[in-house]
Design an enzyme around this catalytic site. Structure first.
Site, PDB file in Angstrom:
ATOM      1  CB  SER A   1     -16.466   9.304   4.513  1.00 28.35           C
ATOM      2  OG  SER A   1     -15.706   9.644   5.657  1.00 28.35           O
TER       3      SER A   1
ATOM      4  CE  LYS B   1     -11.758   2.902   4.698  1.00 27.58           C
ATOM      5  NZ  LYS B   1     -10.696   3.006   3.692  1.00 27.58           N
TER       6      LYS B   1
ATOM      7  CD  GLU C   1      -4.652  -1.893   1.463  1.00 26.79           C
ATOM      8  OE1 GLU C   1      -4.571  -2.862   0.682  1.00 26.79           O
ATOM      9  OE2 GLU C   1      -5.420  -0.932   1.281  1.00 26.79           O
TER      10      GLU C   1
END
Lengths: 403, 269
Positions: free
Chosen positions: A380, A91, A113
């Site tokens: 990930s 991310k 968010e």
């Protein structure tokens, strides 16, 4: 500007800009800033420097030493190690990219968010680094469940706002961030956390994660001497998957597989397998697949993995599915938990529960009679954040078996 | 002549602006919702703006979101909402009725079927809160084919070019935003954008109704003084419903009184 060329906002019939009229200038400004930045060597240098010296790119490619346990064809599984990135998951790539874009636009307030807190944490760290004011919207239920992540964000200077409207989870946090933005767009950038939302977000997020697949492609050619047979990634909103897929979409010999959370089973109401069991609709700014009732009310999703727990999905995934370029499989909570345990035991890697879904599918695929030779899985994120949660689940299961 | 046009003509003769209250259909249940709407009309509503309850209303503030949640929790379906409209239409054949919806409710069973349903129930206009003009193409023709006026929103900071597009694609009226942000009566009403009203008029737009934050007679007066053809009051109305849920007769009386007070402020100076 895109009034004359709306197609840029679409992937086939998916995507678009389904937002209140008032937000369009902010989206246009963002698109223009992004297009300019992509052509600006100075921006690219700054981004690349941060990726290398702050996040730790390139991430390694690891060939599994002991997995899969079963394969009729000697299948090899490679992990792209986004779990080793600063922040603990892929991310941070795109968060840094968007934070730099915000600065470029002269916007010094960031809103975002977060569900479990991963995107919020990534956003908070980028804002701390780049000196931006940071507000994170988080469902009230999630705030309760994820206290360590709330503290983490606060440590890095973010203001965490609990959202108790609606179901008090991720989709309500998105709603609240969008509401904030409709009042604050002149000074504030909405740092959307996944490859969904209105154009240009799905494109920006993909391009700022494209290095995942680009690195992996070069690495696997170097290590295995050829492209993989299948590229596998978990899909919630779909950001790590689209970053992994992007460089392989034009390689017809490479199958692309997105793995969705089947939760307690796609036949139940407790899952998040939007592409597998949802239908096309419009949510949070784009036309894509959505989990919804017959009358178009949005349903609450469920997954043991908070990062996959979202009732929508990025529009490019909807397109890749509709044209048959990618296929989307699903993995239950139990399968993901088994994979979580197995990867820890056999490879010494504790995967994020999200990534464990991709691994679970790879293990299933490797055991099939027509199993391919090389599977490339996007690891990930790492599972440190899930340790407590999984420990409790295993303890409950053990107690259940004893009684 | 459309019901909106007839209303604006009549008000022009009476030297008044339009007062348009908003409520969410089916809030808090079907029967009460019908009585609520009748109270608004009894108070002097010139037209109605009615919302279909949606699970994720991103353009609405907490007051209207709670109304949607109440309706959905009561099991109110789209069919219920359209039957409320059909009932009101039968009772008030000339009253303009606008529908405020979110895109997924329009497309979930096909936009064509949705607009047909609107026409059958007697709806005059549909505003889709999360469909800007740029995305409106797939809806406009279907709306017009079914005799429904498409409505778009004119933001307070929009360029003349964008306002021209809003004017070109809106029929019946244009929803003029008083300010940025979401619906809600808590934030102060800002000065209505006279620049926007002038630009809309220059673009031959349908009459603009000012909405967002209209919660007292002064706001209504200010809207009309700025050149708006009327005002839409939503959250302030829905707040009365929220506060009087346990005393329905008092709620109906309060709603009628509130609308009458706002309506009295629509006389042009």
């Amino acid at each position: 500007m895109s009034d004359n060329n709306p197609n840029r906002a679409y992937f086939g019939d998916f995507g678009g800009q389904f937002v209140p009229e008032i937000l369009l200038p902010a989206l246009d400004q963002l698109e223009q800033a992004f297009l300019d930045a992509q052509q600006d060597p100075e921006f690219q240098r700054e981004f690349t420097d941060l990726l290398k010296h702050y996040l730790g790119r390139p991430t390694p490619l690891s060939l599994c030493q002991n997995l899969p346990l079963v394969s009729p064809n000697g299948t090899k599984i490679y992990f792209k190690r986004e779990d080793l990135l600063h922040g603990g998951a892929h991310k941070t790539n795109q968060v840094l990219g968007q934070a730099l874009l915000a600065k470029r636009m002269g916007k010094h307030r960031i809103i975002a968010e977060t569900g479990a807190g991963q995107h919020g944490t990534a956003t908070a760290l980028a804002c701390a680094l780049l000196g931006l004011d940071c507000t994170i919207y988080m469902g009230a239920k999630d705030v309760e469940r994820q206290q360590p992540n709330v503290f983490r964000m606060q440590l890095m200077g973010a203001k965490v706002v609990p959202v108790d409207s609606g179901s008090g989870t991720l989709k309500d946090a998105v709603n609240e961030a969008m509401r904030d933005w409709t009042a604050s767009y002149a000074t504030t950038h909405y740092l959307l956390g996944t490859a969904a939302g209105p154009h240009p977000f799905p494109t920006i997020v993909r391009e700022f994660h494209r290095m995942i697949g680009a690195e992996a492609k070069a690495q696997i050619i170097e290590r295995a001497g050829r492209l993989p047979d299948e590229v596998i990634a978990c899909v919630g909103g779909g950001s790590n998957a689209i970053g992994m897929f992007a460089e392989f979409i034009d390689e017809p010999g490479v199958e692309l597989v997105g793995v969705e959370p089947a939760g307690k089973g796609v036949e139940t109401h407790h899952h998040g397998a939007t592409l597998t069991a949802g239908k096309p609709g419009i949510l949070h700014g784009c036309r894509s697949f959505i989990m919804q009732t017959d009358e178009g009310q949005i349903e609450e999703s469920y997954s043991v993995s908070a990062g996959l727990d979202y009732p929508g999905v990025g529009p490019q995934h909807a397109h890749l599915k509709s044209i048959g370029r990618a296929r989307y499989e699903s993995v239950t909570d139990d399968e993901a938990l088994a994979a979580f345990k197995l990867v820890a035991e056999k490879e010494g890697i504790i995967p994020a529960l999200e990534s464990a879904h991709a691994v679970a599918y790879a293990l299933r695929r490797a055991a099939e009679p027509d199993a391919p030779e090389i599977l490339l899985v996007n690891m990930s994120g790492r599972g440190d954040k899930d340790i407590d949660h999984v420990r409790k689940i295993f303890a409950l299961q053990a107690a259940g078996e004893q009684s | 002549m459309s019901r909106y046009q007839a209303m604006f003509d009549r008000l022009e003769q009476q030297q008044q602006g339009a007062l348009v209250p908003f409520v969410t259909l089916g809030d808090p249940d079907v029967a009460t919702s019908l009585s609520i709407i009748r109270s608004l009309i009894a108070g002097g509503a010139d037209a109605l703006e009615l919302g279909l309850p949606f699970s994720d209303p991103v353009a609405d503030g907490p007051t209207i979101q709670k109304a949607a949640i109440r309706a959905l929790a009561a099991g109110v379906s789209q069919a219920d909402c359209f039957s409320i409209i059909a009932t009101i239409r039968a009772e008030y054949p000339d009253l303009p009725i606008g529908l405020l919806v979110y895109a997924n409710l329009v497309v979930s069973n096909g936009a064509e079927a949705f607009y047909q349903r609107c026409q059958q129930a007697g709806v005059d206009s549909v505003l889709i809160a999360d469909v800007p003009v740029r995305e409106g193409e797939r809806f406009n023709a279907l709306a017009r084919a079914n005799g429904i006026a498409p409505i778009y929103i004119a933001p307070p900071d929009a360029s003349a070019e964008r306002l021209g597009q809003v004017a070109a694609h809106s029929e019946g009226y244009v929803y003029l935003l008083s300010r940025a942000g979401v619906t809600g009566a808590d934030t102060t009403l800002q000065a209505p954008a006279e620049r926007v009203i002038r630009a809309l008029k220059a673009a031959n737009s349908a009459p603009p109704l000012l909405g967002f934050g209209i919660s007292n007679p002064e706001h209504v007066q200010a809207a009309i003084a700025a050149g708006a053809a009327g005002a839409i009051s939503g959250s302030a109305v829905v707040k009365i419903i929220e506060q009087q849920l346990h005393d329905l007769p008092a709620m109906y009386a309060a709603l009628e009184q509130f609308v009458a007070t706002l309506k009295a402020a629509t006389n042009k100076p």
